[in-house]
Design an enzyme around this catalytic site. Sequence first.
Site, PDB file in Angstrom:
ATOM      1  N   CYS A 164     -55.695 -38.514  36.777  1.00 11.71           N
ATOM      2  CA  CYS A 164     -55.870 -38.432  38.225  1.00 11.71           C
ATOM      3  C   CYS A 164     -57.315 -38.195  38.668  1.00 11.71           C
ATOM      4  O   CYS A 164     -57.597 -38.236  39.871  1.00 11.71           O
ATOM      5  CB  CYS A 164     -54.986 -37.322  38.787  1.00 11.71           C
ATOM      6  SG  CYS A 164     -53.325 -37.315  38.103  1.00 11.71           S
ATOM      7  N   HIS A 301     -56.255 -32.985  47.087  1.00 14.99           N
ATOM      8  CA  HIS A 301     -55.525 -33.749  46.075  1.00 14.99           C
ATOM      9  C   HIS A 301     -54.056 -33.881  46.497  1.00 14.99           C
ATOM     10  O   HIS A 301     -53.474 -34.948  46.416  1.00 14.99           O
ATOM     11  CB  HIS A 301     -55.656 -33.053  44.720  1.00 14.99           C
ATOM     12  CG  HIS A 301     -55.242 -33.897  43.557  1.00 14.99           C
ATOM     13  ND1 HIS A 301     -55.778 -35.140  43.314  1.00 14.99           N
ATOM     14  CD2 HIS A 301     -54.341 -33.669  42.557  1.00 14.99           C
ATOM     15  CE1 HIS A 301     -55.237 -35.643  42.216  1.00 14.99           C
ATOM     16  NE2 HIS A 301     -54.359 -34.781  41.746  1.00 14.99           N
ATOM     17  N   GLU A 312     -54.397 -25.565  44.110  1.00 14.68           N
ATOM     18  CA  GLU A 312     -55.472 -26.253  44.832  1.00 14.68           C
ATOM     19  C   GLU A 312     -55.821 -25.554  46.142  1.00 14.68           C
ATOM     20  O   GLU A 312     -57.000 -25.390  46.478  1.00 14.68           O
ATOM     21  CB  GLU A 312     -55.045 -27.692  45.130  1.00 14.68           C
ATOM     22  CG  GLU A 312     -56.051 -28.452  45.986  1.00 14.68           C
ATOM     23  CD  GLU A 312     -55.501 -29.709  46.624  1.00 14.68           C
ATOM     24  OE1 GLU A 312     -56.236 -30.325  47.421  1.00 14.68           O
ATOM     25  OE2 GLU A 312     -54.343 -30.080  46.334  1.00 14.68           O
ATOM     26  N   LYS A 331     -52.214 -38.857  49.944  1.00 14.57           N
ATOM     27  CA  LYS A 331     -51.056 -39.151  49.100  1.00 14.57           C
ATOM     28  C   LYS A 331     -49.756 -39.144  49.885  1.00 14.57           C
ATOM     29  O   LYS A 331     -48.762 -39.730  49.444  1.00 14.57           O
ATOM     30  CB  LYS A 331     -50.999 -38.164  47.927  1.00 14.57           C
ATOM     31  CG  LYS A 331     -52.139 -38.362  46.932  1.00 14.57           C
ATOM     32  CD  LYS A 331     -52.056 -37.372  45.783  1.00 14.57           C
ATOM     33  CE  LYS A 331     -53.201 -37.591  44.800  1.00 14.57           C
ATOM     34  NZ  LYS A 331     -54.532 -37.309  45.369  1.00 14.57           N
ATOM     35  N   HIS A 336     -49.154 -40.999  44.876  1.00 15.40           N
ATOM     36  CA  HIS A 336     -50.201 -40.601  43.938  1.00 15.40           C
ATOM     37  C   HIS A 336     -50.608 -41.829  43.136  1.00 15.40           C
ATOM     38  O   HIS A 336     -49.864 -42.298  42.267  1.00 15.40           O
ATOM     39  CB  HIS A 336     -49.677 -39.503  43.014  1.00 15.40           C
ATOM     40  CG  HIS A 336     -50.748 -38.826  42.227  1.00 15.40           C
ATOM     41  ND1 HIS A 336     -52.025 -39.340  42.089  1.00 15.40           N
ATOM     42  CD2 HIS A 336     -50.751 -37.656  41.506  1.00 15.40           C
ATOM     43  CE1 HIS A 336     -52.749 -38.540  41.351  1.00 15.40           C
ATOM     44  NE2 HIS A 336     -52.004 -37.516  40.984  1.00 15.40           N
ATOM     45  N   PHE A 396     -54.277 -33.881  34.695  1.00 20.75           N
ATOM     46  CA  PHE A 396     -53.750 -33.355  33.439  1.00 20.75           C
ATOM     47  C   PHE A 396     -54.911 -33.141  32.467  1.00 20.75           C
ATOM     48  O   PHE A 396     -55.869 -33.907  32.416  1.00 20.75           O
ATOM     49  CB  PHE A 396     -52.764 -34.342  32.825  1.00 20.75           C
ATOM     50  CG  PHE A 396     -51.361 -34.232  33.364  1.00 20.75           C
ATOM     51  CD1 PHE A 396     -51.025 -33.313  34.334  1.00 20.75           C
ATOM     52  CD2 PHE A 396     -50.358 -35.060  32.875  1.00 20.75           C
ATOM     53  CE1 PHE A 396     -49.732 -33.213  34.821  1.00 20.75           C
ATOM     54  CE2 PHE A 396     -49.052 -34.975  33.350  1.00 20.75           C
ATOM     55  CZ  PHE A 396     -48.746 -34.049  34.324  1.00 20.75           C
TER      56      PHE A 396
END
Length: 409
Positions: A164, A301, A312, A331, A336, A396
Site C-alpha cells: 500500500c 490512508h 493512523e 478510499k 483500496h 503491511f
Amino acid sequence: MTRRVVVTGGSCVSSIGCDVEEIFENLRKYENKVVRMPEWDKYTQMNTKLAAPVNYTFPDWPRRKIRGMGRVAMLALASAEKAMQISGLDQDPEFVQSGHMGVAYGSSMGSIYPLLDFFSMITTNDCSKITATTYIKSMPQTCAVNIGVLFGLTGRLITTNTACTSGSLAIGNAYEAIKYGKQDAMIAGGADELDPTESAVFDTLFATSTKNDAPKLTPASYDRDRDGLVIGEGSGTLILEEYEHAKARGATIYAELVGFGSNTDGDHLTQPKKETMQIALELAIKDAGISPDAIGYVNGHGTATNAGDKAESWATYNAFKGRAVPISSLKSYIGHTLGACGGIEAWTSINMMRKGWFSPNLNLKNVDPQCAPLDYIMGEGREINTDYIMSNNFAFGGINTSLIFKRID
C-alpha cells in the site's frame, strides 16, 4: 546543496475517472464506485464479494510494446503516458533519454494470472504454457521497466513493491533523487490490478467489508460501524522535476513537493504501530521545514479497518500536536487501490488544493470514539484555502510514508 522539486505533470486511472475534471465531477456526486462482483460468488469461503473495478479502454498501443505487459503494467503505462503529455516532456525525447531522467514505480506484485503458467509446470510437469513473456508480465518490477522502455529512459530505475505504500514510496524516492542532484526529472507512482486473491489476503484477516448487498454504504473510513476495506484498482503517476529545469522550459508547475518522511515499525507484519507512524509524519514536516499548523488538509490512508483507522488517526493527531486537522480518505470513493493509492491520492489531493475544495469521507456518519478527535470532513465537500497538504500511506510490513505538497500559484 539541495534542490527544489516540483510536480509538472500527473495523471491517474481510477474508478472515479482519469482526467481531473472527470474525477471532480464524480467526487461531487458523493457516490462511490464500489460494486458487487457476482463472478466472485464461486469463492464460497471468501466473505467479501465487493470491489471497485476500473472501466477503462486502453490506447491502441502497438503489440510489440505491450506483449510483455499484464494488466498492472498497462494501467501504469496509461497514467504515465498521460502524465508525460501533461508535463510536456514527451516532446523532448533528447532530455528524456539523456540519462538525466529516471523512473520510480511500484505495485504490490506483478500480474498474477501469468503465474498460473508457472504453477501449472509444478503441478502437471508440463512447461508448455511458459512463454518468453510469462515472467516479464508477473515480475515485481514490471511497471517500472515497461515505463522505462516506452520512453527510452536511461537514468535511474527504482522499483517499490511495498504493497500500500508502493506509489508514495516511489514518489518519495524520486523526490530525493532529484533533491540531491542524482536526476533532473523522474516518473513516479504506483499501480495495481484487481484480483480476487488480493481481497482474499485481507479476508483471511477479517479486514474486508461484507456489506455485499449494500456496496454504496462501504467502505466507511473512521466510522464507528465500519466493517472493513474494499479492494480497488488503478494507477497514479506524478512527473517530478527540478525547479530550475522546469522553470527554464516554461513548464506548468502544479505543486512543489517539499517534505517526505518514511520509516518502518520494526514490530509486526500486519498490525500498525501508531508511534512509528507518527514519526514518519514528523519526519515529513521536518523535511518541509514548516510548522504542522501550516498544513490545512491531510489525505488519510483511511482503510476502514479497525486497527488501521485508530492507529493512523492517533498518529496524525499527535504529529499535529493535538490539533484537529481536516482529514478525509479517497478510499471511500475508489476502495483500496493498494500499490496505486499513493499516486492516485497525491495527484487528486494536489488538485483539490489547487481548486480549494476537498472531498468528504463518504459513509462517515458516526466517528469512532476510539479514533483521535480530528476534523473529519463529513457530508459535503469543504472549501479550504491552504498552501500545504499532506498525503499519508501505510503498508503491511510496517512501512510508513508521508508526503507534503506546497501550492504554487
